[in-house]
Design a protein around this motif. Structure first.
Motif, PDB file in Angstrom:
ATOM      1  N   LEU A   1       0.819  -1.213   0.000  1.00 24.40           N
ATOM      2  CA  LEU A   1       0.000   0.000   0.000  1.00 24.40           C
ATOM      3  C   LEU A   1       0.854   1.266   0.000  1.00 24.40           C
ATOM      4  CD1 LEU A   1      -2.834  -1.106   2.449  1.00 24.40           C
ATOM      5  CD2 LEU A   1      -2.927  -0.971  -0.051  1.00 24.40           C
ATOM      6  N   ALA A   2       1.963   1.253   0.706  1.00 28.51           N
ATOM      7  CA  ALA A   2       2.833   2.430   0.772  1.00 28.51           C
ATOM      8  C   ALA A   2       3.697   2.609  -0.472  1.00 28.51           C
ATOM      9  CB  ALA A   2       3.725   2.343   2.003  1.00 28.51           C
ATOM     10  N   PHE A   3       4.017   1.512  -1.159  1.00 33.37           N
ATOM     11  CA  PHE A   3       4.990   1.596  -2.254  1.00 33.37           C
ATOM     12  C   PHE A   3       4.477   1.048  -3.585  1.00 33.37           C
ATOM     13  CE2 PHE A   3       7.738   1.033   1.628  1.00 33.37           C
ATOM     14  CZ  PHE A   3       8.064   2.378   1.727  1.00 33.37           C
TER      15      PHE A   3
ATOM     16  N   SER B   1      -3.326   4.055  -2.815  1.00 32.46           N
ATOM     17  CA  SER B   1      -3.390   2.627  -3.155  1.00 32.46           C
ATOM     18  C   SER B   1      -4.701   2.011  -2.689  1.00 32.46           C
ATOM     19  CB  SER B   1      -2.222   1.880  -2.517  1.00 32.46           C
ATOM     20  OG  SER B   1      -0.998   2.339  -3.024  1.00 32.46           O
ATOM     21  N   ILE B   2      -5.125   2.360  -1.498  1.00 34.69           N
ATOM     22  CA  ILE B   2      -6.394   1.838  -0.977  1.00 34.69           C
ATOM     23  C   ILE B   2      -7.535   2.273  -1.882  1.00 34.69           C
ATOM     24  CG2 ILE B   2      -8.058   2.031   0.912  1.00 34.69           C
ATOM     25  CD1 ILE B   2      -5.544   2.187   2.799  1.00 34.69           C
TER      26      ILE B   2
ATOM     27  N   THR C   1     -13.044  -0.493  -0.375  1.00 31.03           N
ATOM     28  CA  THR C   1     -13.880  -0.807   0.796  1.00 31.03           C
ATOM     29  C   THR C   1     -13.057  -1.373   1.948  1.00 31.03           C
ATOM     30  OG1 THR C   1     -14.394  -3.025  -0.025  1.00 31.03           O
ATOM     31  CG2 THR C   1     -15.912  -1.236  -0.648  1.00 31.03           C
ATOM     32  N   ALA C   2     -11.740  -1.288   1.831  1.00 34.31           N
ATOM     33  CA  ALA C   2     -10.857  -1.868   2.851  1.00 34.31           C
ATOM     34  C   ALA C   2     -11.109  -1.256   4.225  1.00 34.31           C
ATOM     35  CB  ALA C   2      -9.401  -1.661   2.451  1.00 34.31           C
ATOM     36  N   ARG C   3     -10.904  -2.092   5.228  1.00 32.90           N
ATOM     37  CA  ARG C   3     -10.973  -1.677   6.630  1.00 32.90           C
ATOM     38  C   ARG C   3      -9.573  -1.894   7.193  1.00 32.90           C
ATOM     39  NH1 ARG C   3     -16.281  -1.561   8.188  1.00 32.90           N
ATOM     40  NH2 ARG C   3     -15.996  -2.211  10.337  1.00 32.90           N
TER      41      ARG C   3
ATOM     42  N   PRO D   1      -4.886  11.733   8.203  1.00 30.78           N
ATOM     43  CA  PRO D   1      -5.394  11.538   6.838  1.00 30.78           C
ATOM     44  C   PRO D   1      -6.295  10.307   6.699  1.00 30.78           C
ATOM     45  CG  PRO D   1      -3.026  11.957   6.809  1.00 30.78           C
ATOM     46  CD  PRO D   1      -3.422  11.764   8.234  1.00 30.78           C
ATOM     47  N   PHE D   2      -5.996   9.249   7.431  1.00 32.61           N
ATOM     48  CA  PHE D   2      -6.831   8.046   7.365  1.00 32.61           C
ATOM     49  C   PHE D   2      -8.208   8.317   7.955  1.00 32.61           C
ATOM     50  CE2 PHE D   2      -2.598   6.250   6.995  1.00 32.61           C
ATOM     51  CZ  PHE D   2      -2.774   5.300   5.994  1.00 32.61           C
ATOM     52  N   ILE D   3      -8.241   9.001   9.079  1.00 36.75           N
ATOM     53  CA  ILE D   3      -9.518   9.329   9.722  1.00 36.75           C
ATOM     54  C   ILE D   3     -10.336  10.239   8.814  1.00 36.75           C
ATOM     55  CG2 ILE D   3     -10.574  10.537  11.668  1.00 36.75           C
ATOM     56  CD1 ILE D   3      -8.137   9.522  13.352  1.00 36.75           C
TER      57      ILE D   3
END
Length: 182
Positions: free
Chosen positions: A15-17, A74-75, A81-83, A146-148
């Motif tokens: 996800l990061a790269f 990436s998500i 819909t990833a958790r 940022p995720f929140i």
């Protein structure tokens, strides 16, 4: 849990790269993260070939939290819909654990933890693997925001390492409820 699948290896950093060339320059980075990071979608998805019908699937890459902009892209691109489950450790304990991990493996050149912390800004500038970012890795509010904001609290489960250590069954039940597995 029989209905939860975690990739092997568990930290693949996709996800990061995703779609990037990983090229950290610290001691040992050439034989660790630069070699092991999975950066192509096809390769990442192949890690799940043996997951069968498991309803919850994922990896356990700390890089996801540390690189929120890239990870969220990436998500959104691949897993909208990833958790996410985030386990936060007390920052000083986490930093010393990372230092000890690198030291025992012969990668951390500094024999004094506080001196290694003082060298962190230079290491960041020289593009050492983020595991050497002892202080920065513990700035959770900056990483989580940022995720929140983008995913919302309903797609993010935050636990503390101490809770997981002190009450593993209770923490597991919370995670299973969040992942919607029995």
């Amino acid at each position: 849990h029989p209905n939860v699948f975690i990739t092997q290896p568990k930290e693949v950093h996709f996800l990061a790269f995703a779609d990037q060339h990983v090229h950290f320059s610290g001691p040992g980075d050439d034989v660790t993260i630069n070699r092991t990071a999975v950066t192509h979608l096809k390769d990442y998805l192949s890690l799940y070939d043996s997951s069968g019908g498991m309803s919850a699937r994922g990896d356990a890459s700390v890089s996801t939290l540390y690189f929120p902009e890239q990870s969220l892209k990436s998500i959104n691109d691949h897993f909208p819909t990833a958790r996410l489950v985030v386990v936060l450790r007390e920052p000083v304990s986490r930093a010393f654990s990372a230092y000890s991990y690198l030291r025992v493996r012969g990668f951390e050149p500094c024999g004094d933890f506080l001196e290694a912390v003082r060298q962190e800004p230079d290491r960041v500038r020289q593009n050492w693997h983020y595991l050497w970012h002892y202080v920065e890795m513990g700035r959770y509010a900056h990483q989580l925001r940022p995720f929140i904001e983008e995913l919302g609290v309903d797609r993010l489960k935050i636990l503390f390492y101490e809770t997981l250590s002190e009450n593993p069954h209770g923490a597991a039940r919370e995670i299973f409820r969040f992942l919607k597995v029995e």
